[in-house]
Design an enzyme around this catalytic site. Structure first.
Site, short mmCIF file in Angstrom:
data_model
loop_
_atom_site.label_atom_id
_atom_site.label_comp_id
_atom_site.label_asym_id
_atom_site.label_seq_id
_atom_site.Cartn_x
_atom_site.Cartn_y
_atom_site.Cartn_z
N CYS A 178 0.83 -1.27 -0.01
CA CYS A 178 -0.15 -0.01 0.14
C CYS A 178 0.80 1.34 0.03
O CYS A 178 1.59 1.55 0.94
CB CYS A 178 -1.03 0.11 1.19
SG CYS A 178 -1.80 -1.43 1.32
N HIS A 345 -10.58 -6.42 -8.30
CA HIS A 345 -9.63 -6.03 -6.94
C HIS A 345 -9.92 -4.55 -7.07
O HIS A 345 -10.26 -3.86 -6.11
CB HIS A 345 -8.39 -6.62 -7.10
CG HIS A 345 -7.75 -6.23 -5.70
ND1 HIS A 345 -7.65 -7.12 -4.89
CD2 HIS A 345 -7.15 -5.11 -5.42
CE1 HIS A 345 -6.81 -6.59 -4.02
NE2 HIS A 345 -6.41 -5.29 -3.94
N GLU A 346 -9.30 -3.70 -8.34
CA GLU A 346 -9.11 -2.40 -8.03
C GLU A 346 -10.29 -1.71 -8.25
O GLU A 346 -10.45 -0.81 -7.58
CB GLU A 346 -8.28 -1.91 -9.25
CG GLU A 346 -7.00 -2.40 -9.42
CD GLU A 346 -6.23 -2.11 -8.03
OE1 GLU A 346 -5.11 -3.03 -7.90
OE2 GLU A 346 -6.26 -1.27 -7.42
N HIS A 349 -11.38 -1.46 -4.62
CA HIS A 349 -11.19 -0.31 -4.06
C HIS A 349 -11.85 0.90 -4.27
O HIS A 349 -12.22 1.83 -3.64
CB HIS A 349 -9.59 -0.03 -4.35
CG HIS A 349 -8.65 -1.13 -3.84
ND1 HIS A 349 -8.74 -1.55 -2.49
CD2 HIS A 349 -7.56 -1.72 -4.05
CE1 HIS A 349 -7.85 -2.56 -2.35
NE2 HIS A 349 -7.08 -2.49 -3.11
N HIS A 355 -8.23 -4.21 1.87
CA HIS A 355 -7.56 -5.73 1.63
C HIS A 355 -8.11 -6.51 2.71
O HIS A 355 -8.48 -5.79 3.88
CB HIS A 355 -6.21 -5.43 1.79
CG HIS A 355 -5.43 -4.99 0.44
ND1 HIS A 355 -4.23 -4.42 0.50
CD2 HIS A 355 -6.08 -5.02 -0.64
CE1 HIS A 355 -4.07 -3.82 -0.75
NE2 HIS A 355 -4.86 -4.11 -1.37
#
EC number: 3.4.24.-
Length: 729
Positions: A178, A345-346, A349, A355
């Site tokens: 991160c 996954h992105e 976000h 996560h």
């Protein structure tokens, strides 16, 4: 000395790094996913022939479903699937660029009835996402903790497919890092913690809507475009294939992911692709202006960059909050299902998901928001909670049902982009006043035939046969205008595998060889080193000699691939050519000095010392992806005999004829070129025709003239003359 990427001032211990990662993970931030190597498979692919069977899909009319039987892994599996709705508009807006870098929009037909989702009979919580647009089944199948990819075998007459088993072993992939700084925290005007406080006051059970609709715009960078052989249709197909898989992953969240527009940077990158954090920031600003004509809830850019050492990045909780509603995904050439995992996954976000921690569970071995990138199909309870908190607080843009075919806004004229129903677009009032070809209302001025393009000059089409793109090397081919269009034909080049140079082969428009690469690195005079150098160094598996990486370590070459790893040179006189961050090494192998460059993992720059694809590595063999493979892996649909040995095959497997012969097969007299290159030069034809008539005539006249002059000035005697003797007087 080995190379390390240090975190913090000391970074002395692994524990300190671990604590730092845990601290970063607990804060709202930009999230990025570290790079992995190429896809790892548990075994070699299996050949299967899907057999269509009578549908037994649960609770549905048979006409809505397709069912196939596939045998792999020693078992028979029955797949039930049906067409997806709302995945893509029938005429999706696709924005590209002309060779003058002028934006050009089009609405090509994209089939919307060949993308499927479904399940595997007898496998609880299985996932199927297939495309059947190209005559076969391509996509991902997940069941019982395993992930499989399926793709059709090209030109198979028996409907054969390949099934790959993806490796679910998460220990192969390093954890996500991160990237957090106080400056980046301050950049986000409304953080996740504030969203949580507001959302915690809500009653999720009462406010949870029936469905969410995410309208996604995708931008594709030049690297991704090049990976698709610079084929616009293939890019569109790849993007829709990935979005199809992502949409299936979001179905448990009652979320539809609809593709509303694609922009392809087919003439080079609009933004620098060197640092993923900078790419994200630049993209967020760029899209606010340049992508404003596309109505979207989120915009993500698919890139392929060797300069970037992470797989993806996105703003947390950016949904419905432009310009933070964006993300970046870096394709590394591995399985499409893994890249779809990265996109999902992105996007997670973007939806506010962090996560997963140890207390989070999705009931599977791989979860979408895991700190390890593995084949995944489900979100954890933590991801569900984050999703609800964000969308219920700020997800109003997700309520509206997608409007088919309404990706672009109505207003088009004046934005500098030539779109459908526009003859031209000169931009602003001031720009149009200076434009001799285009009116402010996006129509051509009187007597103007065009306003832009390589075959447009002074508002007129260039003549038929005018050269618009010259040949730049022996593996390139020229193109000519056709006299009726402003556009130059598509850039063509010699077919991959055609011989060039000294024992080399053309590949992707280049004629690569070890000697040339040594000269590029070390300067004039340098040449490829002896075979002993390659065998001794490339078997070591370090930064000076290797055959690629798995993301964390250098891989040793196999003996058969040593000429496809790092290039090694000799006769080096100028050792100042390589620039930082490269280091040099010279060793002695059987009395010969071998020079090579060292490259550090994670430096964010390409390794100039890696042997280029297409380089010869043996008789009838070339390097491809660090492997020495037979030329037979390249398409040989066109052969010298196809072109009557009077031309060369091009990248579309058509004949580009030598001058004096005509396409398509160079059998008859003509003026050269191919069916793809445009007609060859008219001027050249006229000149050759005139010369063919005048040269013989002039030759005869010159010969007669010389003969006449010779007789006049040389006075050739005709024989002895008599003389009379004079008598003495």
């Amino acid at each position: 000395m080995e190379c390390f990427i240090m975190l913090g001032a000391d970074a002395r211990t692994l524990m300190r790094v671990t604590l730092l990662l845990l601290w970063l993970k607990a804060l709202p931030s930009l999230i990025d996913l570290s790079q992995t190597g190429s896809t790892q498979y548990l075994s070699s692919p299996e050949v299967v022939i899907p057999l269509k069977v009578t549908s037994r899909a649960r609770g549905a009319k048979n006409s809505e479903w397709l069912s196939y039987s596939l045998v792999f892994g020693g078992r028979r599996h029955v797949v039930h699937m049906r067409v997806k709705k709302l995945l893509v508009s029938t005429h999706i807006p696709v924005l590209t660029y002309t060779e003058e870098h002028t934006p050009l929009s089009d609405y090509p037909f994209v089939p919307s009835d060949c993308y499927y989702h479904g399940y595997v009979e007898g496998a609880l919580e299985s996932l199927v996402a297939f495309s059947a647009c190209n005559g076969g089944l391509q996509g991902v199948l997940q069941m019982n903790g395993f992930s499989y990819e399926i793709e059709p075998i090209k030109h198979s007459s028996t409907f054969e497919h390949l099934v790959y088993t993806l490796n679910n072993n998460k220990t192969q992939f390093p954890p996500m890092l991160c990237s957090l700084t106080e400056k980046r925290l301050l950049y986000q005007p409304f953080g996740v913690e504030e969203a949580k406080k507001s959302a915690m006051k809500q009653n999720y059970g009462k406010l949870w809507p029936h469905m969410w609709f995410l309208e996604l715009a995708v931008v594709v960078d030049y690297g991704f475009f090049t990976n698709a052989q610079q084929n616009l249709s293939k890019v569109r197909g790849d993007v829709v294939l990935v979005v199809n898989m992502v949409d299936s992953m979001y179905k448990p969240l009652d979320t539809y992911v609809t593709l509303v527009g694609i922009e392809i940077w087919n003439r080079g990158n609009v933004l620098p692709m060197e640092n993923i954090h900078q790419v994200l920031e630049d993209f967020s600003h760029w899209k606010q202006i340049s992508l404003s004509q596309v109505h979207h809830d989120a915009a993500h850019i698919f890139i392929r960059s060797s300069l970037i050492s992470v797989l993806g990045i996105a703003y947390i909780a950016g949904i419905c909050r432009p310009p933070l509603d964006c993300g970046v995904e870096n394709f590394q050439g591995d399985a499409w299902s893994l890249f779809a995992n990265t996109v999902a996954h992105e996007l997670g976000h973007t939806f506010g998901m962090k996560h997963d921690e140890e207390s989070c569970s999705c009931g599977k071995s791989g979860c979408v928001m895991s700190t390890f990138r593995v084949p995944a199909e489900r979100f954890t309870n933590c991801s569900y909670s984050d999703f609800m908190k964000t969308t219920l607080n700020q997800g109003t843009c997700l309520y509206n049902h997608p409007r088919p075919g309404a990706g672009f806004l109505v207003k088009r004229c004046g934005n500098g982009m030539v779109e459908s129903e526009e003859e031209c677009d000169c931009g602003s009032v001031q720009e149009c006043e200076q434009d001799p070809c285009c009116f402010l209302n996006c129509t051509l001025r009187p007597a103007a035939a065009c306003s832009f393009g390589l075959c447009c000059k002074d508002c007129k089409f260039m003549l038929l046969g005018e050269l618009c793109r010259p040949k730049i090397n022996e593996c390139d081919l020229p193109e000519w205008c056709n006299g009726t269009s402003h556009q130059c034909p598509e850039d063509g080049y010699v077919q991959d595998g055609v011989p060039c140079g000294a024992g080399a082969y053309c590949y992707q428009k280049q004629c690569n060889n070890h000697d040339q690469q040594c000269r590029e690195i070390f300067g004039k005079g340098a040449r490829s080193a002896s075979h002993n150098c390659y065998k001794e160094i490339n078997l070591q598996g370090n930064r000076f000699g290797h055959c690629g990486t798995d993301g964390t370590v250098f891989l040793k070459c196999r003996m058969s691939d040593v000429f496809c790893g790092k290039v090694h040179c000799e006769n080096v006189e100028d050792i100042h050519h390589p620039q930082a961050p490269y280091v040099l090494q010279n060793i002695y192998a059987n009395g010969i000095t071998c020079w090579s460059t060292g490259h550090c993992l994670g430096m964010g720059v390409p390794d100039v010392g890696e042997v280029k694809d297409g380089t010869t590595c043996g008789v009838g063999k070339i390097c491809l992806h660090k492997k020495c493979v037979s030329l037979s892996v390249l398409s040989n649909a066109c052969l010298p005999e196809t072109c009557n040995r009077k031309g060369v095959c091009n990248n579309k497997h058509h004949c580009h004829c030598d001058y004096g012969w005509s396409p398509p097969f160079c059998l008859h007299r003509g003026y050269g070129g191919s069916i793809d290159s445009g007609p060859t030069s008219q001027k050249r034809r006229v000149i050759i025709t005139v010369l063919s008539i005048t040269v013989p005539v002039l030759s005869i006249l010159i010969c007669l003239l010389i003969a006449g002059l010779y007789r006049i000035y040389c006075k050739i005697p005709s024989g002895p003359k008599e003389t009379k003797a004079s008598s003495p007087g």
